[in-house]
Enzyme design. Structure first.
Site, mmCIF file in Angstrom:
data_model
loop_
_atom_site.group_PDB
_atom_site.id
_atom_site.type_symbol
_atom_site.label_atom_id
_atom_site.label_comp_id
_atom_site.label_asym_id
_atom_site.label_seq_id
_atom_site.Cartn_x
_atom_site.Cartn_y
_atom_site.Cartn_z
ATOM 1 N N ASP A 177 39.204 34.936 40.361
ATOM 2 C CA ASP A 177 39.430 34.398 39.001
ATOM 3 C C ASP A 177 40.918 34.110 38.790
ATOM 4 O O ASP A 177 41.300 33.158 38.120
ATOM 5 C CB ASP A 177 38.995 35.415 37.928
ATOM 6 C CG ASP A 177 37.476 35.503 37.781
ATOM 7 O OD1 ASP A 177 36.766 34.646 38.347
ATOM 8 O OD2 ASP A 177 37.014 36.430 37.083
ATOM 9 N N GLU A 202 38.407 29.378 49.029
ATOM 10 C CA GLU A 202 38.375 30.105 47.741
ATOM 11 C C GLU A 202 37.139 29.740 46.920
ATOM 12 O O GLU A 202 37.197 29.606 45.694
ATOM 13 C CB GLU A 202 39.672 29.916 46.962
ATOM 14 C CG GLU A 202 40.832 30.594 47.680
ATOM 15 C CD GLU A 202 41.887 31.169 46.780
ATOM 16 O OE1 GLU A 202 41.582 31.487 45.620
ATOM 17 O OE2 GLU A 202 43.018 31.312 47.261
HETATM 18 N N1 CAA Z 1 34.564 39.306 37.482
HETATM 19 C C1 CAA Z 1 34.039 40.553 37.427
HETATM 20 N N2 CAA Z 1 32.779 40.828 37.860
HETATM 21 C C2 CAA Z 1 32.060 39.813 38.370
HETATM 22 C C3 CAA Z 1 32.545 38.514 38.464
HETATM 23 C C4 CAA Z 1 33.859 38.265 37.981
HETATM 24 N N3 CAA Z 1 34.385 37.054 38.038
HETATM 25 N N4 CAA Z 1 31.608 37.717 39.029
HETATM 26 C C5 CAA Z 1 30.542 38.501 39.277
HETATM 27 N N5 CAA Z 1 30.815 39.777 38.874
HETATM 28 C C6 CAA Z 1 29.934 40.919 38.925
HETATM 29 C C7 CAA Z 1 28.594 40.639 38.226
HETATM 30 O O1 CAA Z 1 28.685 40.926 36.855
HETATM 31 C C8 CAA Z 1 27.665 41.587 38.946
HETATM 32 O O2 CAA Z 1 27.876 42.885 38.413
HETATM 33 P P1 CAA Z 1 26.774 44.062 38.446
HETATM 34 O O3 CAA Z 1 26.846 44.678 39.797
HETATM 35 O O4 CAA Z 1 27.235 45.004 37.392
HETATM 36 O O5 CAA Z 1 25.433 43.450 38.191
HETATM 37 C C9 CAA Z 1 28.209 41.596 40.366
HETATM 38 O O6 CAA Z 1 29.581 41.174 40.284
HETATM 39 C C10 CAA Z 1 27.454 40.658 41.299
HETATM 40 O O7 CAA Z 1 27.522 39.362 40.745
HETATM 41 P P2 CAA Z 1 26.535 38.212 41.229
HETATM 42 O O8 CAA Z 1 25.116 38.705 41.100
HETATM 43 O O9 CAA Z 1 26.893 36.986 40.517
HETATM 44 O O10 CAA Z 1 26.867 38.140 42.796
HETATM 45 P P3 CAA Z 1 26.348 37.183 43.946
HETATM 46 O O11 CAA Z 1 26.081 38.019 45.150
HETATM 47 O O12 CAA Z 1 25.262 36.302 43.423
HETATM 48 O O13 CAA Z 1 27.655 36.336 44.304
HETATM 49 C C11 CAA Z 1 29.189 34.523 44.063
HETATM 50 C C12 CAA Z 1 28.342 35.621 43.385
HETATM 51 C C13 CAA Z 1 29.832 33.777 42.923
HETATM 52 C C14 CAA Z 1 28.354 33.571 44.889
HETATM 53 C C15 CAA Z 1 30.279 35.207 44.931
HETATM 54 O O14 CAA Z 1 29.708 35.818 46.064
HETATM 55 C C16 CAA Z 1 31.352 34.236 45.371
HETATM 56 O O15 CAA Z 1 32.298 33.949 44.614
HETATM 57 N N6 CAA Z 1 31.255 33.699 46.600
HETATM 58 C C17 CAA Z 1 32.312 32.825 47.141
HETATM 59 C C18 CAA Z 1 33.317 33.653 47.867
HETATM 60 C C19 CAA Z 1 34.594 32.930 48.088
HETATM 61 O O16 CAA Z 1 35.157 32.319 47.186
HETATM 62 N N7 CAA Z 1 35.084 33.022 49.311
HETATM 63 C C20 CAA Z 1 36.339 32.448 49.650
HETATM 64 C C21 CAA Z 1 37.135 33.454 50.394
HETATM 65 S S1 CAA Z 1 38.815 33.470 50.050
HETATM 66 C C22 CAA Z 1 39.481 32.240 50.989
HETATM 67 O O17 CAA Z 1 38.962 31.198 51.108
HETATM 68 C C23 CAA Z 1 40.751 32.696 51.536
HETATM 69 C C24 CAA Z 1 41.608 31.961 52.381
HETATM 70 O O18 CAA Z 1 42.375 32.607 53.078
HETATM 71 C C25 CAA Z 1 41.689 30.505 52.347
#
Ligand code: CAA
Length: 410
Positions: A240, A363
């Site tokens: 975020d 990301e």
């Molecule tokens: N803030 C706080 N809590 C959050 C949240 C947030 N933004 N988003 C989700 N949560 C919480 C939910 O409330 C939920 O909480 P509970 O356990 O209490 O129920 C929990 O997290 C699980 O949430 P979801 O059910 O939504 O989780 P999901 O398994 O369906 O995954 C997703 C959600 C959005 C797909 C996530 O896995 C995601 O963002 N995936 C992409 C990952 C990513 O961006 N990877 C890039 C790596 S970094 C990179 O690229 C680095 C580099 O070096 C270039």
């Protein structure tokens, strides 16, 4: 009242970043891209003049700048060269989980390290079989006495070959899905850490992308970030905070492509007039410009929400999705404006098209951003709602022990 005027400090910082991008980055960007040259010299200079680690709080040696200021810098770095820009900005991603979840001692040591010297850190989340699906990770951390023992492999790690430490996510309770992940700081010179592979990439070739493996790597228990099994949320809260900056870099790529295409369209004559006089081209330029402006506004909104202490999950995904897809569209259209020349490496825009592609991937892919947007909208959460985790961790970050008592819901 909505006021989009930057402060004098923000304006000065933007000018400094632009001048650095123009004089120090642009002049080598296409050469560094060709050979995949590591921009150590540029990293050292950027660090020296204060364009890196701007998010680190003053008590840990940083300038403690706001998120909007960080985005102003990232847009300019993206304009200069997003490959070099990614190398410069990756510390922000790696250190955010420390700011959010580290103990005072951990923050002093690891944030201080970045503030004291031009050192680098990497964020180790992705694995070969767990990209978008973070909770599918297999890296294990097993508690043994006063330490954890890490085993597993992380891929696509920005700055991995040059990092002094890593923030690593691993399963501490493999049966608990996303509620069984914890985050750690791991020194790069710890026994059992190896850099396995440097990727040969389509774009952003001046950035380093490596695979990092951990083999029975011992990590002191004090290096656990936040609570055990709360790492997934720490990762989401980190993203975020960093997605606005990535989106800003995408806006910078779009702006660069727009400028190149616009200049070329005024020089290139076909059918007796500069091609900018043909409505088909002029309207492409107009659409490119609108996308840059709209992307920047989404970036600023997502950063300002953070600066106001509000949850920005929805706004960050809007900004990242729109700006990344727009950068790809704008760079592709810039190649189109150049015609056949756009496809030739001697001209500047094919690099931008290759560089833009990764903005839709790292990301969080554009599809993941849409997933987040859909979830946020359909679950009916308010864009500025504060979660208990956010309140507790933010309070911890601000050193307000009393609000740390608020329950975390994981
Ligand atoms: N803030 C706080 N809590 C959050 C949240 C947030 N933004 N988003 C989700 N949560 C919480 C939910 O409330 C939920 O909480 P509970 O356990 O209490 O129920 C929990 O997290 C699980 O949430 P979801 O059910 O939504 O989780 P999901 O398994 O369906 O995954 C997703 C959600 C959005 C797909 C996530 O896995 C995601 O963002 N995936 C992409 C990952 C990513 O961006 N990877 C890039 C790596 S970094 C990179 O690229 C680095 C580099 O070096 C270039």
């Amino acid at each position: 009242m909505v006021d989009l005027t930057l402060t004098d400090e923000q304006q000065d910082l933007r000018e400094l970043a632009h001048s650095f991008a123009e004089k120090d980055i642009r002049k080598v960007a296409w050469d560094y891209d060709k050979d995949g040259t590591w921009p150590q010299d540029i990293i050292e200079k950027a660090w020296e003049i204060g364009l890196m680690n701007t998010h680190i709080a003053e008590e840990y040696g940083g300038p403690g700048l706001d998120f909007l200021s960080g985005c102003l810098i990232e847009e300019e770095m993206g304009w200069g060269c997003s490959g070099i820009g990614t190398s410069l900005m990756a510390n922000g991603l790696a250190s955010a989980p420390i700011t959010l979840g580290g103990s005072e001692e951990t923050k002093k040591k690891y944030l201080g390290m970045l503030a004291e010297a031009p050192k680098l850190a990497s964020f180790c989340l992705t694995e070969p079989d767990a990209g978008s699906d973070v909770s599918g990770m297999k890296t294990r951390a097993v508690k043994q006495g006063d330490k954890y023992v890490l085993t597993g492999s992380k891929c696509f790690i920005t700055n991995g070959s040059y990092a002094d430490y890593f923030t690593v996510y691993a399963k501490t309770d493999p049966e608990a899905g996303h509620r069984g992940i914890s985050a750690f700081v791991v020194d790069a010179d710890s026994p059992g850490v190896s850099v396995d592979k440097k990727e040969d990439k389509m774009g952003q070739r001046a950035s380093n992308t490596a695979t990092i493996s951990f083999s029975d790597t011992e990590v002191p228990e004090g290096n656990l970030l936040g609570e055990e099994n709360h790492g997934f949320k720490l990762a989401m809260m980190t993203l975020d905070r960093t997605r606005p900056g990535v989106a800003a870099m995408a806006v910078g790529i779009g702006k660069a492509a727009l400028e190149f295409a616009s200049d070329y369209s005024k020089e290139r004559v076909q059918f007796g007039v500069p091609i900018a006089m043909h409505q088909a081209v002029a309207f492409m330029i107009a659409d490119m410009a609108t996308k840059v402006e709209a992307g920047r506004l989404l970036v600023w909104q997502s950063a300002v929400l953070l600066d106001q202490g509000k949850r920005n999950t929805l706004a960050a995904s809007h900004a990242k999705r729109f700006s990344a897809d727009s950068a790809m569209e704008i760079a592709t259209d810039a190649v189109q404006v150049y015609g056949g020349y756009g496809f030739i490496k001697e001209y500047p825009v094919e690099k931008l098209m290759r560089d833009a592609k990764i903005m839709q991937l790292y990301e969080g892919t554009s599809q993941i951003q849409r997933l987040v947007i859909a979830k946020e909208l359909l679950m009916g959460r308010q864009a500025d709602e504060e979660t208990p985790e956010h309140k507790a961790l933010k309070a911890k970050e601000n050193g307000k022990a009393e609000t740390e008592k608020e329950p975390a819901t994981a």
